[in-house]
Write a protein that holds these residues in place. Sequence first.
Motif, PDB file in Angstrom:
ATOM      1  N   GLU A 249       8.360 -14.194  -4.619  1.00  0.00           N
ATOM      2  CA  GLU A 249       9.308 -13.669  -5.707  1.00  0.00           C
ATOM      3  C   GLU A 249       8.306 -13.445  -6.513  1.00  0.00           C
ATOM      4  OE1 GLU A 249      11.801 -10.870  -7.587  1.00  0.00           O
ATOM      5  OE2 GLU A 249      12.025 -11.293  -5.875  1.00  0.00           O
ATOM      6  N   THR A 250       8.023 -14.107  -7.151  1.00  0.00           N
ATOM      7  CA  THR A 250       6.980 -14.683  -8.329  1.00  0.00           C
ATOM      8  C   THR A 250       5.512 -13.240  -8.157  1.00  0.00           C
ATOM      9  OG1 THR A 250       7.746 -16.729  -8.516  1.00  0.00           O
ATOM     10  CG2 THR A 250       4.848 -15.501  -9.681  1.00  0.00           C
ATOM     11  N   CYS A 251       5.289 -13.807  -6.816  1.00  0.00           N
ATOM     12  CA  CYS A 251       3.522 -12.781  -6.017  1.00  0.00           C
ATOM     13  C   CYS A 251       3.867 -11.476  -6.382  1.00  0.00           C
ATOM     14  CB  CYS A 251       3.930 -13.747  -4.369  1.00  0.00           C
ATOM     15  SG  CYS A 251       2.524 -15.238  -4.484  1.00  0.00           S
ATOM     16  N   ARG A 252       5.957 -11.008  -5.798  1.00  0.00           N
ATOM     17  CA  ARG A 252       5.446  -9.871  -5.884  1.00  0.00           C
ATOM     18  C   ARG A 252       5.769  -9.174  -7.226  1.00  0.00           C
ATOM     19  NH1 ARG A 252       9.826  -9.822  -3.221  1.00  0.00           N
ATOM     20  NH2 ARG A 252      11.782  -9.876  -5.086  1.00  0.00           N
ATOM     21  N   LYS A 253       6.465  -9.942  -8.722  1.00  0.00           N
ATOM     22  CA  LYS A 253       6.953  -9.619  -9.632  1.00  0.00           C
ATOM     23  C   LYS A 253       5.155  -9.687 -10.303  1.00  0.00           C
ATOM     24  CE  LYS A 253      11.401 -10.361 -10.102  1.00  0.00           C
ATOM     25  NZ  LYS A 253      12.372 -11.037 -10.648  1.00  0.00           N
ATOM     26  N   ASP A 254       5.275 -10.595 -10.640  1.00  0.00           N
ATOM     27  CA  ASP A 254       2.889 -10.573 -11.088  1.00  0.00           C
ATOM     28  C   ASP A 254       2.325 -10.338 -10.424  1.00  0.00           C
ATOM     29  OD1 ASP A 254       5.213 -11.918 -13.195  1.00  0.00           O
ATOM     30  OD2 ASP A 254       4.947 -13.882 -12.623  1.00  0.00           O
ATOM     31  N   LEU A 255       2.465 -11.254  -9.085  1.00  0.00           N
ATOM     32  CA  LEU A 255       0.579 -10.995  -9.111  1.00  0.00           C
ATOM     33  C   LEU A 255       0.318  -9.997  -8.049  1.00  0.00           C
ATOM     34  CD1 LEU A 255       0.640 -15.021  -7.069  1.00  0.00           C
ATOM     35  CD2 LEU A 255      -0.615 -13.781  -9.831  1.00  0.00           C
ATOM     36  N   VAL A 256       1.292  -9.466  -7.537  1.00  0.00           N
ATOM     37  CA  VAL A 256       0.757  -7.544  -7.145  1.00  0.00           C
ATOM     38  C   VAL A 256       0.395  -6.752  -8.365  1.00  0.00           C
ATOM     39  CG1 VAL A 256       2.015  -5.625  -5.736  1.00  0.00           C
ATOM     40  CG2 VAL A 256       2.009  -7.686  -5.078  1.00  0.00           C
ATOM     41  N   PRO A 257       0.909  -7.218  -9.477  1.00  0.00           N
ATOM     42  CA  PRO A 257       0.655  -5.424 -10.402  1.00  0.00           C
ATOM     43  C   PRO A 257      -0.754  -5.922 -10.368  1.00  0.00           C
ATOM     44  CG  PRO A 257       3.368  -6.829 -10.105  1.00  0.00           C
ATOM     45  CD  PRO A 257       2.045  -7.180  -9.515  1.00  0.00           C
ATOM     46  N   LYS A 258      -1.234  -6.663 -10.890  1.00  0.00           N
ATOM     47  CA  LYS A 258      -2.526  -7.449 -11.584  1.00  0.00           C
ATOM     48  C   LYS A 258      -3.568  -7.044 -10.540  1.00  0.00           C
ATOM     49  CE  LYS A 258      -0.656 -10.997 -14.612  1.00  0.00           C
ATOM     50  NZ  LYS A 258      -0.566 -12.604 -15.001  1.00  0.00           N
ATOM     51  N   LEU A 259      -2.589  -7.739  -9.039  1.00  0.00           N
ATOM     52  CA  LEU A 259      -3.864  -7.377  -7.962  1.00  0.00           C
ATOM     53  C   LEU A 259      -4.095  -5.794  -7.565  1.00  0.00           C
ATOM     54  CD1 LEU A 259      -5.923  -7.827  -5.576  1.00  0.00           C
ATOM     55  CD2 LEU A 259      -3.319  -7.343  -4.266  1.00  0.00           C
ATOM     56  N   LYS A 260      -2.833  -5.010  -8.146  1.00  0.00           N
ATOM     57  CA  LYS A 260      -2.871  -3.267  -7.537  1.00  0.00           C
ATOM     58  C   LYS A 260      -4.127  -3.076  -9.191  1.00  0.00           C
ATOM     59  CE  LYS A 260       0.124   0.767  -7.852  1.00  0.00           C
ATOM     60  NZ  LYS A 260       0.803   1.012  -8.011  1.00  0.00           N
ATOM     61  N   SER A 261      -4.331  -3.697  -9.905  1.00  0.00           N
ATOM     62  CA  SER A 261      -4.795  -3.362 -11.338  1.00  0.00           C
ATOM     63  C   SER A 261      -5.897  -3.216 -11.165  1.00  0.00           C
ATOM     64  CB  SER A 261      -3.624  -3.853 -12.830  1.00  0.00           C
ATOM     65  OG  SER A 261      -4.727  -3.807 -13.948  1.00  0.00           O
ATOM     66  N   SER A 262      -6.618  -4.901 -10.983  1.00  0.00           N
ATOM     67  CA  SER A 262      -7.834  -4.611 -10.769  1.00  0.00           C
ATOM     68  C   SER A 262      -8.274  -4.301  -9.096  1.00  0.00           C
ATOM     69  CB  SER A 262      -7.972  -6.519 -10.089  1.00  0.00           C
ATOM     70  OG  SER A 262      -7.566  -7.332 -11.397  1.00  0.00           O
ATOM     71  N   SER A 263      -7.805  -3.614  -7.827  1.00  0.00           N
ATOM     72  CA  SER A 263      -7.959  -3.120  -7.345  1.00  0.00           C
ATOM     73  C   SER A 263      -8.738  -1.865  -8.001  1.00  0.00           C
ATOM     74  CB  SER A 263      -7.194  -3.105  -5.954  1.00  0.00           C
ATOM     75  OG  SER A 263      -7.180  -4.086  -5.606  1.00  0.00           O
ATOM     76  N   GLU A 264      -7.765  -0.326  -8.408  1.00  0.00           N
ATOM     77  CA  GLU A 264      -7.562   0.607  -8.996  1.00  0.00           C
ATOM     78  C   GLU A 264      -9.541   0.300 -10.254  1.00  0.00           C
ATOM     79  OE1 GLU A 264      -3.945   1.484 -11.152  1.00  0.00           O
ATOM     80  OE2 GLU A 264      -3.613   1.309  -9.254  1.00  0.00           O
ATOM     81  N   GLU A 265      -9.419  -1.139 -10.829  1.00  0.00           N
ATOM     82  CA  GLU A 265     -10.494  -1.210 -11.796  1.00  0.00           C
ATOM     83  C   GLU A 265     -11.696  -0.551 -11.177  1.00  0.00           C
ATOM     84  OE1 GLU A 265     -12.287  -3.768 -15.269  1.00  0.00           O
ATOM     85  OE2 GLU A 265     -10.248  -3.903 -14.295  1.00  0.00           O
ATOM     86  N   MET A 266     -11.913  -2.123  -9.856  1.00  0.00           N
ATOM     87  CA  MET A 266     -12.710  -2.543  -9.254  1.00  0.00           C
ATOM     88  C   MET A 266     -12.962  -0.325  -8.728  1.00  0.00           C
ATOM     89  SD  MET A 266     -13.514  -4.360  -5.824  1.00  0.00           S
ATOM     90  CE  MET A 266     -14.469  -4.282  -5.314  1.00  0.00           C
ATOM     91  N   ASP A 267     -12.545   0.467  -7.711  1.00  0.00           N
ATOM     92  CA  ASP A 267     -12.316   1.049  -7.162  1.00  0.00           C
ATOM     93  C   ASP A 267     -12.995   2.078  -8.632  1.00  0.00           C
ATOM     94  OD1 ASP A 267     -11.812   3.226  -5.133  1.00  0.00           O
ATOM     95  OD2 ASP A 267     -11.203   4.449  -7.221  1.00  0.00           O
ATOM     96  N   GLY A 268     -12.302   2.176  -9.003  1.00  0.00           N
ATOM     97  CA  GLY A 268     -13.392   2.773 -10.410  1.00  0.00           C
ATOM     98  C   GLY A 268     -14.856   2.803 -10.865  1.00  0.00           C
ATOM     99  N   VAL A 269     -14.892   1.577 -11.236  1.00  0.00           N
ATOM    100  CA  VAL A 269     -16.215   1.383 -10.934  1.00  0.00           C
ATOM    101  C   VAL A 269     -16.718   1.422  -9.633  1.00  0.00           C
ATOM    102  CG1 VAL A 269     -18.054  -0.774 -11.114  1.00  0.00           C
ATOM    103  CG2 VAL A 269     -15.533  -0.825 -12.592  1.00  0.00           C
ATOM    104  N   LEU A 270     -16.892   1.620  -8.952  1.00  0.00           N
ATOM    105  CA  LEU A 270     -17.015   2.061  -7.306  1.00  0.00           C
ATOM    106  C   LEU A 270     -17.418   3.310  -7.689  1.00  0.00           C
ATOM    107  CD1 LEU A 270     -15.651   0.199  -4.565  1.00  0.00           C
ATOM    108  CD2 LEU A 270     -18.173  -0.137  -5.660  1.00  0.00           C
ATOM    109  N   LYS A 271     -16.279   4.583  -7.931  1.00  0.00           N
ATOM    110  CA  LYS A 271     -17.082   5.514  -8.268  1.00  0.00           C
ATOM    111  C   LYS A 271     -18.379   5.534  -9.050  1.00  0.00           C
ATOM    112  CE  LYS A 271     -12.102   7.357  -6.899  1.00  0.00           C
ATOM    113  NZ  LYS A 271     -11.153   7.806  -7.504  1.00  0.00           N
TER     114      LYS A 271
END
Length: 289
Positions: A249-271
């Motif tokens: 539950e904690t992972c889904r609420k706290d970590l997944v959004p942060k993981l998504k945000s960091s992944s999107e940031e990394m995708d932007g950097v790669l682009k």
Amino acid sequence: MHNLAQNTPQLYRITYEAYSKFANEINRCINLDEISEVCKTHLKYLINFQIIRMTIFQGDKLFTFELAGNNIWFDLNGKNEIFPYEKQLLFNGVPLITNEIPDKLVKGKLNLNNLLDPVLWGWCFDKSERKVVVSLLADQEKSFSIGDVDILKLMVDCVQAKFSENYLRRQLAIQNENLSEAYNTIKEKNEEIQRIVFNQKEIIKARTSEIVQKNEKLLHISALNAHNIREPLSRILGIIELFDFLDDETCRKDLVPKLKSSSEEMDGVLKEVVEMASKELTDLKAAEI
């Protein structure tokens, strides 16, 4: 006869003086025109003749000299015809005395019918590197005798020696001209080579500078990759490690959004990196063109 014997020494002295003057004038000559003029002026005081012809053979060169009265002809290009009796003299070397006068010898020079008992004399003198064929047309008015042969030989030696000197001078001038042309050609080729070498150096210099610029740009792209990608990638790796210590539950609420945000940031950097690299490569290709 007594008077002739008394006058002989005086005749020899006059002939010697005339020859000395002739030889001195010949020695001063620097070209064939001057030699011809001296012969025209002085030969008539040395020997009697209606026509005198001298043909000098040296290697593949042929020099022909003819004198009749005050008219003179000479040719150094071998265009004049060699007469049959001259070929015979060259072949056997036997002196010639004949009353058979070739028409070509007198043509354009004098009228053979006006001569009294014309006689053609001919000799071939071998002068080591060259042969000299001399023919002389005389008659009763301008008579020639065996006693005149000695002075004729002296005259031939003098003229052919001067001819040889002028011939060698001319050959040296031609060789010097050829050497000068060869030198100028070599100089032009060297200058052309120097220009090519200089251009090659400039091309190498430009290529080296271009390669340095490309390397600098590639290093710049590599630095961007290392710096910009490293930060979001580190966060993603850290978040993934937390999954082992937290409940779902904690992972889904706290970590997944942060993981998504960091992944999107990394995708932007790669682009951004891809766009920058594409632009740099496009600029490099345009510079090459």
